[in-house]
Design a protein around this motif. Sequence first.
Motif, mmCIF file in Angstrom:
data_model
loop_
_atom_site.group_PDB
_atom_site.id
_atom_site.type_symbol
_atom_site.label_atom_id
_atom_site.label_comp_id
_atom_site.label_asym_id
_atom_site.label_seq_id
_atom_site.Cartn_x
_atom_site.Cartn_y
_atom_site.Cartn_z
ATOM 1 N N TRP A 14 1.735 11.992 -8.157
ATOM 2 C CA TRP A 14 3.159 11.857 -7.867
ATOM 3 C C TRP A 14 3.889 12.080 -9.198
ATOM 4 C CZ3 TRP A 14 4.086 6.855 -4.388
ATOM 5 C CH2 TRP A 14 3.648 7.127 -3.094
ATOM 6 N N HIS A 20 3.375 8.419 9.456
ATOM 7 C CA HIS A 20 4.601 8.337 8.635
ATOM 8 C C HIS A 20 5.763 8.907 9.435
ATOM 9 C CE1 HIS A 20 2.690 7.649 4.398
ATOM 10 N NE2 HIS A 20 2.217 6.850 5.343
ATOM 11 N N ARG A 45 -1.846 17.079 -3.676
ATOM 12 C CA ARG A 45 -3.133 16.440 -3.424
ATOM 13 C C ARG A 45 -4.221 17.492 -3.170
ATOM 14 N NH1 ARG A 45 -1.671 10.979 0.061
ATOM 15 N NH2 ARG A 45 0.556 10.944 -0.448
ATOM 16 N N ALA A 91 2.024 4.087 -4.738
ATOM 17 C CA ALA A 91 1.300 3.589 -3.565
ATOM 18 C C ALA A 91 0.073 2.803 -4.017
ATOM 19 C CB ALA A 91 0.879 4.772 -2.686
ATOM 20 N N MET A 92 -0.466 2.002 -3.108
ATOM 21 C CA MET A 92 -1.659 1.180 -3.370
ATOM 22 C C MET A 92 -1.479 0.356 -4.641
ATOM 23 S SD MET A 92 -2.644 4.426 -2.199
ATOM 24 C CE MET A 92 -3.817 5.222 -3.204
ATOM 25 N N ALA A 146 -4.934 11.065 3.300
ATOM 26 C CA ALA A 146 -3.997 10.072 2.749
ATOM 27 C C ALA A 146 -4.728 9.190 1.734
ATOM 28 C CB ALA A 146 -3.439 9.205 3.879
ATOM 29 N N GLY A 147 -3.932 8.563 0.901
ATOM 30 C CA GLY A 147 -4.486 7.572 -0.031
ATOM 31 C C GLY A 147 -4.580 6.234 0.685
ATOM 32 N N GLU A 177 0.860 -1.203 0.000
ATOM 33 C CA GLU A 177 0.000 0.000 0.000
ATOM 34 C C GLU A 177 0.889 1.243 0.000
ATOM 35 O OE1 GLU A 177 -0.298 2.496 2.308
ATOM 36 O OE2 GLU A 177 -1.976 3.480 1.314
ATOM 37 N N GLU A 178 1.999 1.212 0.732
ATOM 38 C CA GLU A 178 2.735 2.457 0.976
ATOM 39 C C GLU A 178 3.401 3.047 -0.272
ATOM 40 O OE1 GLU A 178 2.547 4.320 3.312
ATOM 41 O OE2 GLU A 178 1.994 3.218 5.100
HETATM 42 O O1 HGY Z 1 0.617 8.132 0.317
HETATM 43 C C1 HGY Z 1 -0.372 7.853 0.979
HETATM 44 O O2 HGY Z 1 -1.261 8.662 1.130
HETATM 45 C C2 HGY Z 1 -0.494 6.511 1.635
HETATM 46 O O3 HGY Z 1 0.055 6.599 2.922
HETATM 47 N N1 HGY Z 1 0.170 5.478 0.883
#
Ligand code: HGY
Length: 416
Positions: free
Chosen positions: A219, A386, A292, A140-141, A360-361, A132-133
Motif C-alpha cells: 500500500w 468488500h 499485489r 490492514a491486519m 486478500a490479506g 483486520e480491515e
Molecule cells: O486488504 C485485504 O486484503 C484485507 O481484506 N484486509
Amino acid sequence: MPAPGANLRINGPRLWDSLMEMAKIGPGVAGGNNRQTLTDADNEGRHLFKSWCEAAGMTMGVDSMGNMFFTRPGTDPEALPVYMGSHLDTQPTGGKFDGVLGVLGALEVVRSMNDLGVKTKHPIVVTNWTNEEGARFAPAMLASGVFAGLHTEEYAKARTDLDGKIFGEELERIGWVGDEKVGARKMHAMFELHIEQGPILEAEGKDIGVVTHGQGLWWLEITLTGKDAHTGSTPMNMRVNAGLGMARITERVHQIAMSHLPNAVGAVGQVKVFPNSRNVIPGKVIFTVDIRSPEQAKLDAMKAEVIRHAHAVAAELGLGIGIEEVGHFDPVTFNPGLVKTVRAAAERLGYSHMDIVSGAGHDACWINRVAPTVMVMCPCVDGLSHNEAEEISPEWAAAGTDVLLHAVLETAVIVD
Ligand code: HGY
Ligand code: MN
Ligand code: MN
C-alpha cells in the motif's frame, strides 16, 4: 493419532443464526455491514461475541491491542493451545461474512465440541483480531501485525483515521484495552476460516479452498501537491493540477498490473482531494495504491514501476510528490503440514476441494510468522466481497466450518 470420524459435523443452522444475529449490528445501507473497527458498533459486536463465548464455557483474555481470546481448556494445561479465529470488523460497505465467518465458525467448532462431549489434549482458543480491515486505520491486519512483531504497539496506537481520531484513544474509548502483553501468547497452531473473496472456488464448483499461500501486498500512499486555482479563468498552460497527476498515476497502476498478468493486481481505492470543490483545480491529492502478487519478483517490480512512474508524472506536471509505505507484506507460504491436515479433512468429509492462493490479506498472513498457520476457504457468490451484496450459502458456511472442526480436532488431539 486417528483422525476424527467423518460423522463429526458442526450445527449448520446454529452457525447461520449466529451469523445473521451478528449482521444486525452495524448494519450497512444495502443489506451488508458497516461495523468499522473501534466504533460503537464494533464494541456492540464484541460484547455479543463475548456473551456467546462465555455461554459456551470459555474464559476471555484481552491484550493491549484489544485482541480477544476465548479459551476452552484441554486435558494438558502445559500443551500450547490451538488457535482459530479471524476478525469482526468490516469495511464501511462490507458484507456479513468477511472475517465474521472465521470468528463465528470458530465459536461453532467449540459449541459443537461441547455438544459432542469432545475433549482435547491441547486447549482451544477462539480469537477476534482487532482492525483486520485497515479501512478506518491503515494498515490492514494491524493488531495481528503487532502480535507477530511486525509493528510496534506505539506505531499502531498512533494511527489516525480520516477524521483525525487516534487508534489508541478510540480503543480506550470503547473500553477494550486488555491487560495482556501483545504477542506474549504462544500457539501450537493457528487456523483461519475465511470466504474466498474471489471467483475461483465457485467457478470451479469446489466447496473448500485449501489455502497453500497468500499473495504479497504493497500500500503506497502518494501525496501530490499542485496549486488551487479557478477552473474557469485559469489558462490550461498555467495549471498545476494535482488531480490530473492522480488520474494519470491511477491509470498507470492499472496498466502495470495488466503488464504483469497472470498473478498481479493493482488499483487505487482511497482518494482524498483538496479542496474538493467543483470549481477549484485540486491543489493537493492523497491517494493509496494497492498492488499485489503471490510472486515476490513481480511484487517488487510493480512497486518499483509505480514509484518511477509517479515521480515522472509529478515532474511532467510540476507537482510536489511524497510517497509513504503504509502497508506491506511479502507473499506467504502456509504451514505444509497443516495444509495437508486441512486437505485430508475435506477429503474425509467428502467435500470437493482445491488448493488455492489467497488474493486478500488476512491475520493468518502475519500469525504465520510466529506459529504454524493455515487457512480454510469457502466460496462466495460471484466472488464478490468488500461489497454489501457479499453472499455465501449456508451449505458453504457449514462445509468450511466442518473442515475447521476436523482440522482443529486432529491438531489438538482428541482424548478419549
Ligand atoms: O486488504 C485485504 O486484503 C484485507 O481484506 N484486509
Ligand atoms: Mn477478512
Ligand atoms: Mn476484508
